[in-house]
Design a protein around this motif. Structure first.
Motif, PDB file in Angstrom:
ATOM      1  N   LEU A   1      10.420  -5.209   6.036  1.00 21.43           N
ATOM      2  CA  LEU A   1       9.561  -6.275   5.534  1.00 21.43           C
ATOM      3  C   LEU A   1       9.077  -5.980   4.123  1.00 21.43           C
ATOM      4  O   LEU A   1       8.824  -4.813   3.785  1.00 21.43           O
ATOM      5  N   PRO A   2       8.886  -7.020   3.302  1.00 22.47           N
ATOM      6  CA  PRO A   2       8.230  -6.847   2.007  1.00 22.47           C
ATOM      7  C   PRO A   2       6.731  -6.679   2.202  1.00 22.47           C
ATOM      8  O   PRO A   2       6.159  -7.134   3.196  1.00 22.47           O
ATOM      9  N   ASP A   3       6.086  -6.041   1.212  1.00 18.99           N
ATOM     10  CA  ASP A   3       4.668  -5.723   1.380  1.00 18.99           C
ATOM     11  C   ASP A   3       3.776  -6.948   1.512  1.00 18.99           C
ATOM     12  O   ASP A   3       2.758  -6.912   2.202  1.00 18.99           O
ATOM     13  N   PHE A   4       4.136  -8.078   0.887  1.00 20.12           N
ATOM     14  CA  PHE A   4       3.259  -9.248   0.984  1.00 20.12           C
ATOM     15  C   PHE A   4       3.260  -9.844   2.386  1.00 20.12           C
ATOM     16  O   PHE A   4       2.384 -10.642   2.719  1.00 20.12           O
ATOM     17  N   LEU A   5       4.236  -9.454   3.219  1.00 14.40           N
ATOM     18  CA  LEU A   5       4.236  -9.890   4.615  1.00 14.40           C
ATOM     19  C   LEU A   5       3.719  -8.820   5.568  1.00 14.40           C
ATOM     20  O   LEU A   5       3.203  -9.145   6.635  1.00 14.40           O
ATOM     21  N   SER A   6       3.863  -7.559   5.192  1.00 13.63           N
ATOM     22  CA  SER A   6       3.522  -6.476   6.116  1.00 13.63           C
ATOM     23  C   SER A   6       2.093  -5.962   5.972  1.00 13.63           C
ATOM     24  O   SER A   6       1.538  -5.406   6.922  1.00 13.63           O
ATOM     25  N   ASP A   7       1.486  -6.123   4.782  1.00 12.60           N
ATOM     26  CA  ASP A   7       0.208  -5.450   4.510  1.00 12.60           C
ATOM     27  C   ASP A   7      -0.880  -5.774   5.541  1.00 12.60           C
ATOM     28  O   ASP A   7      -1.512  -4.872   6.101  1.00 12.60           O
ATOM     29  N   GLU A   8      -1.100  -7.058   5.799  1.00 12.57           N
ATOM     30  CA  GLU A   8      -2.169  -7.427   6.724  1.00 12.57           C
ATOM     31  C   GLU A   8      -1.856  -6.974   8.146  1.00 12.57           C
ATOM     32  O   GLU A   8      -2.739  -6.468   8.859  1.00 12.57           O
ATOM     33  N   ALA A   9      -0.610  -7.153   8.579  1.00 15.90           N
ATOM     34  CA  ALA A   9      -0.235  -6.753   9.936  1.00 15.90           C
ATOM     35  C   ALA A   9      -0.355  -5.251  10.119  1.00 15.90           C
ATOM     36  O   ALA A   9      -0.763  -4.768  11.188  1.00 15.90           O
ATOM     37  N   GLU A  10      -0.038  -4.489   9.070  1.00 15.51           N
ATOM     38  CA  GLU A  10      -0.191  -3.037   9.158  1.00 15.51           C
ATOM     39  C   GLU A  10      -1.671  -2.655   9.159  1.00 15.51           C
ATOM     40  O   GLU A  10      -2.099  -1.775   9.917  1.00 15.51           O
ATOM     41  N   ARG A  11      -2.456  -3.321   8.332  1.00 19.45           N
ATOM     42  CA  ARG A  11      -3.883  -3.016   8.221  1.00 19.45           C
ATOM     43  C   ARG A  11      -4.618  -3.301   9.534  1.00 19.45           C
ATOM     44  O   ARG A  11      -5.552  -2.578   9.905  1.00 19.45           O
ATOM     45  N   THR A  12      -4.204  -4.331  10.248  1.00 20.81           N
ATOM     46  CA  THR A  12      -4.865  -4.704  11.495  1.00 20.81           C
ATOM     47  C   THR A  12      -4.245  -4.032  12.716  1.00 20.81           C
ATOM     48  O   THR A  12      -4.675  -4.297  13.845  1.00 20.81           O
ATOM     49  N   GLY A  13      -3.252  -3.176  12.494  1.00 23.46           N
ATOM     50  CA  GLY A  13      -2.657  -2.436  13.597  1.00 23.46           C
ATOM     51  C   GLY A  13      -1.604  -3.185  14.378  1.00 23.46           C
ATOM     52  O   GLY A  13      -1.124  -2.687  15.403  1.00 23.46           O
ATOM     53  N   LYS A  14      -1.207  -4.373  13.910  1.00 26.42           N
ATOM     54  CA  LYS A  14      -0.169  -5.117  14.618  1.00 26.42           C
ATOM     55  C   LYS A  14       1.217  -4.526  14.379  1.00 26.42           C
ATOM     56  O   LYS A  14       2.121  -4.690  15.199  1.00 26.42           O
ATOM     57  N   LEU A  15       1.379  -3.853  13.255  1.00 24.04           N
ATOM     58  CA  LEU A  15       2.642  -3.200  12.928  1.00 24.04           C
ATOM     59  C   LEU A  15       2.385  -1.768  12.500  1.00 24.04           C
ATOM     60  O   LEU A  15       1.340  -1.454  11.912  1.00 24.04           O
ATOM     61  N   THR A  16       3.340  -0.906  12.791  1.00 23.99           N
ATOM     62  CA  THR A  16       3.278   0.508  12.413  1.00 23.99           C
ATOM     63  C   THR A  16       4.476   0.836  11.533  1.00 23.99           C
ATOM     64  O   THR A  16       5.604   0.437  11.832  1.00 23.99           O
ATOM     65  N   ARG A  17       4.216   1.568  10.454  1.00 17.51           N
ATOM     66  CA  ARG A  17       5.307   1.927   9.544  1.00 17.51           C
ATOM     67  C   ARG A  17       6.210   2.964  10.198  1.00 17.51           C
ATOM     68  O   ARG A  17       5.743   3.938  10.790  1.00 17.51           O
ATOM     69  N   ILE A  18       7.511   2.732  10.096  1.00 21.36           N
ATOM     70  CA  ILE A  18       8.517   3.643  10.632  1.00 21.36           C
ATOM     71  C   ILE A  18       9.048   4.529   9.501  1.00 21.36           C
ATOM     72  O   ILE A  18       9.295   4.041   8.393  1.00 21.36           O
ATOM     73  N   LEU A  19       9.227   5.822   9.778  1.00 19.69           N
ATOM     74  CA  LEU A  19       9.699   6.778   8.769  1.00 19.69           C
ATOM     75  C   LEU A  19       8.860   6.648   7.486  1.00 19.69           C
ATOM     76  O   LEU A  19       9.379   6.310   6.418  1.00 19.69           O
ATOM     77  N   PRO A  20       7.560   6.905   7.555  1.00 18.65           N
ATOM     78  CA  PRO A  20       6.677   6.654   6.406  1.00 18.65           C
ATOM     79  C   PRO A  20       6.999   7.495   5.176  1.00 18.65           C
ATOM     80  O   PRO A  20       6.595   7.130   4.067  1.00 18.65           O
ATOM     81  N   ASP A  21       7.712   8.619   5.343  1.00 16.15           N
ATOM     82  CA  ASP A  21       8.080   9.436   4.185  1.00 16.15           C
ATOM     83  C   ASP A  21       9.276   8.867   3.428  1.00 16.15           C
ATOM     84  O   ASP A  21       9.590   9.324   2.332  1.00 16.15           O
ATOM     85  N   TRP A  22       9.948   7.894   4.044  1.00 18.14           N
ATOM     86  CA  TRP A  22      11.111   7.279   3.413  1.00 18.14           C
ATOM     87  C   TRP A  22      10.723   5.888   2.896  1.00 18.14           C
ATOM     88  O   TRP A  22       9.858   5.225   3.457  1.00 18.14           O
ATOM     89  N   HIS A  23      11.376   5.458   1.851  1.00 11.89           N
ATOM     90  CA  HIS A  23      11.114   4.103   1.358  1.00 11.89           C
ATOM     91  C   HIS A  23      12.423   3.423   0.984  1.00 11.89           C
ATOM     92  O   HIS A  23      13.431   4.086   0.679  1.00 11.89           O
TER      93      HIS A  23
END
Length: 297
Positions: free
Chosen positions: A240-262
């Motif tokens: 996902l692009p950040d403008f779609l993922s930011d709120e869902a990640e902030r509210t705990g609806k989504l979790t980042r996978i492989l956070p050390d990779w981009h």
């Protein structure tokens, strides 16, 4: 016959490839345009466009007239714009094409401010994730988010960037082992955005290292908004692009996978098909959008 008005109508017919589409843009009937075209051809003593019930094509004389007419109209528009700038006024119609997800989540919040700052600009905004033909669509400006743009002859300007990452919902991760390496992604249910630059490879990067993963997707989705909602519902792992993922990640609806990779950043481009570059309305819109994106980045 108003020669300047007919000249504009002729150019719009050529650019839209249809009397009907041109008439919709100009707010007149196709019958009126047909009559004006015939009068123009009669005054010039030649056929400019050959027409059948299904197709139309420019004659050699039509191509010459179109090239010279567009040059004249461009110069008139530039002269008018210089005068308007001199008196501090930017106005007139502006037709913009934007990606659906970016338009509805980002641009929607910015339109009121732009309209307040430039009340004389009449906006038409079309939301479409598909790459469109700007000339055929009659657009003054197009916003696209890509890794890079092919050489198309369009005038472009970079106005921002978009970060990307892989996400899954806590529910999905509760039922599946969390990936710890890029290769382990292949053991999961993957969802890809079917209109992305590339749906065949995810290039993951970390500290100068790059790994190309070729996902065998469980689902292919043509809307990144729908893709986000499917990830939130627990259907799998996706990008996902950040403008779609930011709120869902902030509210705990989504979790980042492989956070050390981009994943590689995407660039937000503004494009115009005008041979003379961006006009004052487009430039005002781009400047406003670029400034707003920089403020919120």
């Amino acid at each position: 016959m108003d020669k300047l008005m007919v000249m504009r109508a002729f150019c719009r017919i050529v650019e839209r490839g249809s009397l009907v589409r041109a008439s919709e843009d100009l707010g007149v009937t196709s019958g009126l345009l047909s009559r004006e075209l015939k009068l123009l051809e009669k005054s010039l003593g030649c056929t400019l466009i050959t027409r059948t019930t299904r197709t139309m094509a420019l004659t050699a004389q039509g191509m010459q007239y179109y090239d010279e007419a567009t040059a004249i109209l461009d110069q008139i528009e530039k002269a008018e714009e210089r005068v308007k700038i001199g008196v501090g006024r930017i106005g007139g119609p502006l037709k913009v094409n934007v990606p659906h997800s970016f338009g509805t989540t980002v641009l929607t919040n910015l339109i009121p401010g732009f309209c307040s700052e430039h009340p004389d600009v009449d906006l038409t905004i079309c939301f479409d994730d598909n790459v469109i033909d700007m000339v055929q669509g009659g657009f003054d400006l197009s916003i696209r988010i890509r890794a890079e743009l092919p050489d198309s002859g369009l005038v472009t300007r970079r106005i921002g960037s978009v970060k990307q990452a892989l996400f899954a919902s806590p529910n999905y991760l509760a039922e599946h082992p969390r990936p710890t390496t890029p290769d382990e992604l292949l053991d999961h249910d993957l969802i890809v955005y079917s209109l992305a630059d590339s749906t065949t490879t995810w290039n993951l990067q970390k500290n100068g290292e790059e790994v190309g993963i070729r996902p065998a997707p469980r689902h292919r989705i043509g809307s990144s908004l729908v893709l986000r909602d499917l990830l939130v519902s627990g259907l799998g792992i996706g990008n996902l692009p950040d403008f779609l993922s930011d709120e869902a990640e902030r509210t705990g609806k989504l979790t980042r996978i492989l956070p050390d990779w981009h994943l590689p950043q995407r660039t937000i481009y503004a494009l115009t098909g005008s041979r003379l570059g961006f006009d004052t309305r487009s430039t005002a819109f781009i400047n406003y959008l670029s400034s707003a994106l920089a403020t919120h980045s």
